[in-house]
Design a protein around this motif. Structure first.
Motif, short mmCIF file in Angstrom:
data_model
loop_
_atom_site.label_atom_id
_atom_site.label_comp_id
_atom_site.label_asym_id
_atom_site.label_seq_id
_atom_site.Cartn_x
_atom_site.Cartn_y
_atom_site.Cartn_z
N HIS A 52 0.84 -1.19 0.00
CA HIS A 52 0.00 0.00 0.00
C HIS A 52 0.88 1.25 0.00
O HIS A 52 1.76 1.39 0.84
CB HIS A 52 -0.89 0.01 1.23
N PHE A 53 0.65 2.14 -0.96
CA PHE A 53 1.32 3.43 -1.01
C PHE A 53 0.33 4.47 -0.51
O PHE A 53 -0.57 4.87 -1.23
CB PHE A 53 1.82 3.76 -2.42
N LYS A 54 0.47 4.85 0.75
CA LYS A 54 -0.46 5.73 1.43
C LYS A 54 0.10 7.15 1.48
O LYS A 54 1.28 7.35 1.72
CB LYS A 54 -0.69 5.20 2.86
N ASP A 55 -0.76 8.13 1.27
CA ASP A 55 -0.39 9.54 1.36
C ASP A 55 -0.38 9.96 2.83
O ASP A 55 -1.25 10.69 3.29
CB ASP A 55 -1.38 10.37 0.53
N LEU A 56 0.60 9.50 3.57
CA LEU A 56 0.65 9.71 5.01
C LEU A 56 0.76 11.19 5.40
O LEU A 56 0.25 11.60 6.44
CB LEU A 56 1.81 8.92 5.62
N ASP A 57 1.45 11.98 4.60
CA ASP A 57 1.64 13.40 4.92
C ASP A 57 0.57 14.29 4.29
O ASP A 57 0.68 15.51 4.35
CB ASP A 57 3.03 13.86 4.45
N ASN A 58 -0.42 13.68 3.67
CA ASN A 58 -1.53 14.41 3.03
C ASN A 58 -1.05 15.42 1.99
O ASN A 58 -1.64 16.49 1.82
CB ASN A 58 -2.41 15.10 4.08
N ASN A 59 0.00 15.08 1.26
CA ASN A 59 0.49 15.95 0.19
C ASN A 59 -0.56 16.13 -0.91
O ASN A 59 -0.67 17.19 -1.50
CB ASN A 59 1.78 15.39 -0.41
N LEU A 60 -1.34 15.09 -1.18
CA LEU A 60 -2.34 15.16 -2.25
C LEU A 60 -3.52 16.05 -1.86
O LEU A 60 -4.15 16.66 -2.72
CB LEU A 60 -2.83 13.76 -2.61
N SER A 61 -3.82 16.12 -0.59
CA SER A 61 -5.01 16.86 -0.12
C SER A 61 -4.95 18.35 -0.45
O SER A 61 -5.99 18.99 -0.60
CB SER A 61 -5.19 16.66 1.38
N ASP A 62 -3.76 18.92 -0.54
CA ASP A 62 -3.62 20.34 -0.84
C ASP A 62 -4.20 20.71 -2.21
O ASP A 62 -4.47 21.88 -2.47
CB ASP A 62 -2.15 20.77 -0.81
N PHE A 63 -4.37 19.74 -3.08
CA PHE A 63 -4.80 20.02 -4.45
C PHE A 63 -6.26 19.67 -4.72
O PHE A 63 -6.77 19.91 -5.81
CB PHE A 63 -3.88 19.27 -5.42
N VAL A 64 -6.94 19.13 -3.73
CA VAL A 64 -8.34 18.75 -3.88
C VAL A 64 -9.19 20.01 -3.98
O VAL A 64 -9.00 20.98 -3.26
CB VAL A 64 -8.79 17.88 -2.69
N GLY A 65 -10.13 19.99 -4.93
CA GLY A 65 -11.05 21.11 -5.10
C GLY A 65 -11.08 21.57 -6.54
O GLY A 65 -10.63 20.87 -7.45
N THR A 66 -11.62 22.75 -6.76
CA THR A 66 -11.79 23.31 -8.10
C THR A 66 -10.76 24.39 -8.36
O THR A 66 -10.60 25.31 -7.54
CB THR A 66 -13.21 23.88 -8.27
N TRP A 67 -10.07 24.28 -9.47
CA TRP A 67 -9.09 25.27 -9.91
C TRP A 67 -9.69 25.99 -11.11
O TRP A 67 -10.39 25.39 -11.92
CB TRP A 67 -7.82 24.60 -10.38
N LYS A 68 -9.36 27.26 -11.25
CA LYS A 68 -9.84 28.01 -12.41
C LYS A 68 -8.73 28.92 -12.92
O LYS A 68 -8.07 29.60 -12.15
CB LYS A 68 -11.07 28.83 -12.05
N TRP A 69 -8.54 28.91 -14.24
CA TRP A 69 -7.59 29.78 -14.91
C TRP A 69 -8.35 30.50 -16.01
O TRP A 69 -9.15 29.90 -16.72
CB TRP A 69 -6.45 28.97 -15.51
N GLN A 70 -8.09 31.80 -16.14
CA GLN A 70 -8.76 32.58 -17.18
C GLN A 70 -7.77 33.54 -17.82
O GLN A 70 -6.99 34.20 -17.14
CB GLN A 70 -9.94 33.35 -16.62
N SER A 71 -7.82 33.62 -19.13
CA SER A 71 -7.04 34.58 -19.89
C SER A 71 -7.93 35.08 -21.01
O SER A 71 -8.31 34.31 -21.91
CB SER A 71 -5.78 33.93 -20.46
N ASN A 72 -8.31 36.35 -20.91
CA ASN A 72 -9.24 36.94 -21.86
C ASN A 72 -10.52 36.11 -21.92
O ASN A 72 -11.21 35.98 -20.93
CB ASN A 72 -8.60 37.13 -23.23
N ASP A 73 -10.82 35.51 -23.06
CA ASP A 73 -12.08 34.77 -23.22
C ASP A 73 -11.90 33.25 -23.08
O ASP A 73 -12.82 32.48 -23.32
CB ASP A 73 -12.71 35.10 -24.57
N SER A 74 -10.72 32.80 -22.68
CA SER A 74 -10.45 31.38 -22.49
C SER A 74 -10.48 31.04 -20.99
O SER A 74 -9.84 31.73 -20.19
CB SER A 74 -9.08 31.00 -23.05
N ILE A 75 -11.22 29.99 -20.64
CA ILE A 75 -11.34 29.58 -19.25
C ILE A 75 -11.11 28.07 -19.15
O ILE A 75 -11.70 27.30 -19.90
CB ILE A 75 -12.74 29.91 -18.68
#
Length: 140
Positions: free
Chosen positions: A2-25
Motif C-alpha cells: 500500500h502506497f499511502k499519502d501519510l503526509d496528506n500531500n495530495l489533499s492540498d490540491f483537492v477542489g476546483t481550480w480556475k484559470w482565465q485569460s481573456n475569453d479562455s477559461i
C-alpha cells in the motif's frame, strides 16, 4: 502493498481550480481517491484524480467534468491522474520552492490529442496567508 499519502500531500490540491485569460477559461476539479487497487501490481495507492472543462468565448471546447464521478472508468483512462510526490531538486526543478515543499506530478490526457504525451506538476503555496495552487504543463 500500500502506497499511502501519510503526509496528506495530495489533499492540498483537492477542489476546483480556475484559470482565465481573456475569453479562455479552464476549470479543473481534483479529488483524492484513497485505496485504489491495481491488479497488475497487486497494490493499493492513494491517487489524485481530476477532470477539466475548457471554454473559449463561452463555447465549450472540451468538458469531461462529469467523468470524475463515473466509477465505470479504469483509473488510468481518466484525463488527470497521478500521485508522484516531487521534491525541490527533482525535474522540473523549482528554484523558489522551500526545501520541504512538495509538488505533485499528474498525467494529463487530451482525448482528442492522445498522441501528445503530457503531464502537469502541481504546486501548493501560502503567500501572506492566502493559499495558492500553481500548475506547470509539460509536453514530452
Amino acid at each position: 502493498m500500500h502506497f499511502k499519502d501519510l503526509d496528506n500531500n495530495l489533499s492540498d490540491f483537492v477542489g476546483t481550480w480556475k484559470w482565465q485569460s481573456n475569453d479562455s477559461i479552464i476549470t479543473i476539479e481534483f479529488q483524492k481517491w484513497e485505496d485504489v487497487f491495481f491488479d497488475d501490481t497487486n497494490q493499493y495507492e492513494d491517487m489524485l484524480v481530476g477532470a477539466y472543462k475548457f471554454t473559449v468565448n463561452g463555447n465549450v471546447i472540451q468538458d469531461n467534468l462529469s467523468q470524475l464521478n463515473d466509477n465505470s472508468f479504469y483509473i488510468y483512462d481518466r484525463y488527470l491522474v497521478g500521485n508522484t510526490i516531487l521534491h525541490k531538486g527533482q525535474y522540473p526543478k523549482c528554484e523558489d520552492c522551500a526545501d520541504d515543499q512538495r509538488q505533485v506530478f499528474v498525467y494529463f490526457t487530451d482525448p482528442e490529442r492522445e498522441y501528445l504525451n503530457s503531464a502537469m506538476v502541481l504546486r501548493h503555496t501560502v503567500d501572506n496567508g492566502v493559499e495558492k495552487n500553481e500548475c506547470c504543463v509539460l509536453l514530452f
